[in-house]
Design an enzyme around this catalytic site. Sequence first.
Site, PDB file in Angstrom:
ATOM      1  N   ASP A  89      -9.046   6.269  -2.106  1.00 30.35           N
ATOM      2  CA  ASP A  89      -7.894   6.724  -2.880  1.00 30.35           C
ATOM      3  C   ASP A  89      -8.414   7.371  -4.166  1.00 30.35           C
ATOM      4  O   ASP A  89      -9.625   7.577  -4.324  1.00 30.35           O
ATOM      5  CB  ASP A  89      -6.940   5.563  -3.177  1.00 30.35           C
ATOM      6  CG  ASP A  89      -7.518   4.550  -4.163  1.00 30.35           C
ATOM      7  OD1 ASP A  89      -8.739   4.621  -4.468  1.00 30.35           O
ATOM      8  OD2 ASP A  89      -6.749   3.695  -4.648  1.00 30.35           O
ATOM      9  N   TYR A  92      -6.381   6.468   4.754  1.00 32.77           N
ATOM     10  CA  TYR A  92      -6.549   5.498   3.672  1.00 32.77           C
ATOM     11  C   TYR A  92      -5.738   4.225   3.933  1.00 32.77           C
ATOM     12  O   TYR A  92      -6.260   3.112   3.858  1.00 32.77           O
ATOM     13  CB  TYR A  92      -6.129   6.084   2.320  1.00 32.77           C
ATOM     14  CG  TYR A  92      -5.846   4.984   1.321  1.00 32.77           C
ATOM     15  CD1 TYR A  92      -6.895   4.292   0.727  1.00 32.77           C
ATOM     16  CD2 TYR A  92      -4.539   4.578   1.043  1.00 32.77           C
ATOM     17  CE1 TYR A  92      -6.654   3.231  -0.135  1.00 32.77           C
ATOM     18  CE2 TYR A  92      -4.292   3.525   0.185  1.00 32.77           C
ATOM     19  CZ  TYR A  92      -5.344   2.856  -0.399  1.00 32.77           C
ATOM     20  OH  TYR A  92      -5.103   1.802  -1.232  1.00 32.77           O
ATOM     21  N   GLU A 133       0.823  -1.213   0.000  1.00 35.77           N
ATOM     22  CA  GLU A 133       0.000   0.000   0.000  1.00 35.77           C
ATOM     23  C   GLU A 133       0.855   1.260   0.000  1.00 35.77           C
ATOM     24  O   GLU A 133       0.524   2.252  -0.665  1.00 35.77           O
ATOM     25  CB  GLU A 133      -0.948  -0.002   1.203  1.00 35.77           C
ATOM     26  CG  GLU A 133      -2.086  -1.001   1.107  1.00 35.77           C
ATOM     27  CD  GLU A 133      -3.015  -0.719  -0.058  1.00 35.77           C
ATOM     28  OE1 GLU A 133      -3.102   0.440  -0.516  1.00 35.77           O
ATOM     29  OE2 GLU A 133      -3.651  -1.672  -0.534  1.00 35.77           O
TER      30      GLU A 133
END
Length: 369
Positions: free
Chosen positions: A141, A123, A40
């Site tokens: 996102d 996020y 990520e």
Amino acid sequence: MKDLKKAEDLRVRLISWYADNARPLPWRETHDPYLIWISEIMLQQTQVATVIPYYLKFSKRFPTIKRLAEASLEEVLALWSGLGYYKRARQVKQSAEQIIKGFDGLIPRVHKDLLSLPGIGKYTAGAILSIAYDLNYPILDGNVMRVLSRVFAMDEVLNAKGVQNKLWSLAEKILPEKKAGMFNQALMELGALICLPSGKKSLCHDCPISKLCEAHQKDLVSQLPKLPEKREKVKIQQVMFLLLEKKGFLILQRPDDVLLKGMWELPGKEISDQPHQEAAYQILKEDFAVDGNPHYLSSLSHSITYRAITCHVYLIHVSGEVKKSLMNRLESRTLEYRWIQRDELQDLPHSSLIDKVMLLLDPVQKDLF
């Protein structure tokens, strides 16, 4: 929500579509929270195709959070070289150390604990908790924002006051009670493969939720989302030198008070409107005490965030008194420097700009190293 049936249809259609169409990406082959976290962070502002080889190298070198925490920062930055946004690599290293010390080496399962770690925002925390632990946390996102703004026909500019809160609220309301991680990945995948940015043609005819999409029904897909104005790139000219001697070529380490701190680079300097040939001769003499005529190789383009750089590359051999003069100047400027062979570069953190210079040399200078 205004229409609970729409929300349920959205969940069912997306999860079913994702099960059949998800790309076989390496980080989807694991439920290890550590590896999901690394993926990520790498994927932030970086394309999937670019990330894959870096993720594979990184996970092989640092298969556990303990290995990452014990590594030197230089080793971590070296593996990150070329991926860009190097602050991410520093924060990953810092977070790994904090997780070892404060969380018994385990990626936290508590939202506020994740948010306490460097480089992990709302996020990333939501992605880790939903994908690794299947906890009910939304994500937001760029891909998800685009999908939601079209599905619900939001005509406000994405960075306008309150819009982000609205989008987070929508992302939370449509989240299923189970399979939150799969649903979140489905939203991102739809934005990556089908619901494309306005500059590209969205594949609405292949979209599993087109019948639920207000922008599609109102023929507004090409107009949404409404994006803020892009920051204009600053154009920069610089000269860069390959200073060669029998031990290899010279590289310098950037100091701690500048962008890309700690990274290794070729000697060089930004120039203004001065012709680059004239500037190259002057910089060599004044900054590096090298009096000679460098050989111009070529010019190449490079980008760092909002900077568009044109780099003029010069080559010069140094030896004897010329090299002695150069070394004295480097010592007086207290610069960290090394003479390295080309194959040593891969073990040092460096900008991808150096890699571009090496490629520039391949066709014409094969015997230099």
